[in-house]
Motif scaffolding. Structure first.
Motif, PDB file in Angstrom:
ATOM      1  N   MET A 119       4.184   3.450   4.402  1.00 10.21           N
ATOM      2  CA  MET A 119       2.901   3.046   3.824  1.00 10.21           C
ATOM      3  C   MET A 119       2.432   4.068   2.787  1.00 10.21           C
ATOM      4  SD  MET A 119       1.847   0.142   4.976  1.00 10.21           S
ATOM      5  CE  MET A 119       0.072   0.152   4.650  1.00 10.21           C
ATOM      6  N   GLY A 148       3.452  -4.485   3.717  1.00  2.12           N
ATOM      7  CA  GLY A 148       2.423  -3.558   3.250  1.00  2.12           C
ATOM      8  C   GLY A 148       1.055  -4.197   3.178  1.00  2.12           C
ATOM      9  N   ALA A 190       4.220  -0.685   0.526  1.00  2.00           N
ATOM     10  CA  ALA A 190       5.099  -0.163   1.575  1.00  2.00           C
ATOM     11  C   ALA A 190       6.542  -0.272   1.108  1.00  2.00           C
ATOM     12  CB  ALA A 190       4.913  -0.945   2.880  1.00  2.00           C
TER      13      ALA A 190
END
Length: 315
Positions: A119, A148, A190
Motif C-alpha cells: 500500500m 488498492g 497498491a
C-alpha cells in the motif's frame, strides 16, 4: 560391414542421448493477467529458472481465485501465485470457496515468496500531509475495483476519515496527471515497490509517501512492510506501511526434486533478478514468515540447507 558397425554405434549414441534431452523438468507457472506487473514477474522468473534444470512456461490468469481453483485439478507441474489468506479460505471452504469446497485444496504447498502488494498513500509534498489523519480536508483518488482501492476505502473508514476527505471520481491511471495539475492532493495505489506510477509522481511533482504507525498497522490487521529509504526520488527515510503477501505455490503432486530445484533457483537467481527489476530486491528470507500453512518438502529441504527460518506451521 564397417559402415553397419558405425551406423549401429551412432544409433546407440542417439538413444543414450534421448533421455538426457527429455530430462529437463517442465513446469507451468500461472500468475496474472498479461500486462500486469505480476505477469511480468512470472516471465522474469521463467527466464531465471533457465539457469537450473527446470523449464517454465508462463500461463495467463484472470486472478488468484482462478489460480487456487485450478490447483484442485492440475497435475504435479502446476505452480501458481496467490495471497496466503486466499489459500487459507480455500482450505477451510470459506467465503468465495464455500460453494466450491474441495479436499484437494488441503494439498496446496508453498514454495517461495514473491513481491508483495504494498500500500502506498502518495500525497503532494506541498500539502503538508505527513500522516493518515492529515488527509482530512483533502481530495483523495482511490481508483476503482482494485485491491488498492478496496483497501484504501477500508482504511478511510478505520481511521475516521469517511466524512473528512473528498473522494475523486477518476480512475487510478489518471492519478499522476491529476496530482501534478492540483486536481487531487493524494492518491492510493497498491503494487510491488518501486511502483512505476509512484516513481513518475515523485519525479514530476514531488511527493510524500505516508508512513503508518505500528498502532495503525495493527488496527488494519494487515502485514507490516518497510519501503526502504531511497526507493523513490526524494524519499529520505524508510516508509512503514501495509502489504498483502504473495506466495508461489504448488501441490503435493509435485515431486520433491522439482520443488527443491525451483526453490533453489529462485533464491540463487534473485540478486540477478533484482538487477533488472528492482521489485525483487524487496523480497528477503523474512518474507517466509508470511507463509500460512505447509511448505512443500522439496522446498523445505532447500531452506534447511540454506539455514533460512520457516514458520512452525511449515512442516
Amino acid at each position: 560391414m564397417r559402415l553397419s558397425i558405425i551406423a549401429a554405434a551412432a544409433m546407440a549414441l542417439a538413444m543414450a542421448a534421448a533421455p538426457a534431452a527429455d530430462a529437463q523438468t517442465r513446469v507451468t507457472f500461472k500468475s496474472a493477467k498479461s500486462g500486469s506487473s505480476y505477469y511480468q514477474m512470472a516471465v522474469q522468473l521463467a527466464e531465471a529458472m533457465k539457469a537450473g534444470d527446470v523449464s517454465v512456461t508462463v500461463e495467463e490468469s484472470q486472478g488468484s481465485v482462478q489460480n487456487v481453483m485450478e490447483a484442485a485439478v492440475r497435475g504435479g507441474d502446476y505452480v501458481f501465485t496467490s495471497p496466503p489468506s486466499l489459500v487459507g479460505l480455500a482450505r477451510d471452504g470459506k467465503a468465495m470457496f464455500e460453494a466450491r469446497a474441495n479436499p484437494k485444496f488441503a494439498e496446496i504447498r508453498a514454495l517461495f515468496p514473491i513481491p508483495s502488494l504494498t500500500m502506498h498513500f502518495v500525497a503532494r509534498d506541498d500539502e503538508g500531509i505527513e500522516s493518515l489523519p492529515d488527509l482530512a480536508g483533502h481530495t483523495l483518488l482511490l481508483g476503482k475495483g482494485s485491491f488498492g482501492a478496496r483497501e484504501g476505502e477500508k482504511y478511510i473508514g478505520l481511521f475516521d476519515l469517511t466524512d473528512k476527505v473528498e473522494i475523486a471520481d477518476a480512475e487510478l491511471n489518471n492519478a499522476v496527471a491529476a496530482l501534478k495539475n492540483g486536481q487531487i492532493d493524494a492518491f492510493v495505489t497498491a503494487g510491488s515497490f518501486p511502483a512505476p506510477n509512484v516513481i513518475e509522481a515523485a519525479a514530476g511533482t514531488g511527493v510524500t509517501i505516508i508512513s503508518m504507525s505500528d498502532d495503525e498497522i495493527a488496527k488494519t490487521g494487515s502485514t507490516r512492510v518497510v519501503i526502504p529509504a531511497g526507493t523513490y526520488p526524494g524519499q529520505d527515510a524508510d516508509v512503514v506501511t501495509t502489504s498483502l503477501p504473495v506466495i508461489a505455490y504448488t501441490t503435493t503432486q509435485m515431486d520433491d526434486d522439482t520443488a527443491y530445484a525451483l526453490t533453489k533457483a529462485f533464491w540463487e537467481e534473485k540478486a540477478k533478478l533484482g538487477e533488472t527489476a528492482r521489485w525483487w530486491n524487496g523480497v528477503d528470507p523474512s518474507f517466509l514468515g508470511n507463509i500460512a500453512g505447509k511448505i512443500h518438502p522439496g522446498a523445505l529441504k532447500y531452506y534447511e540447507e540454506a539455514g533460512m527460518a520457516v514458520p512452525d506451521t511449515a512442516n
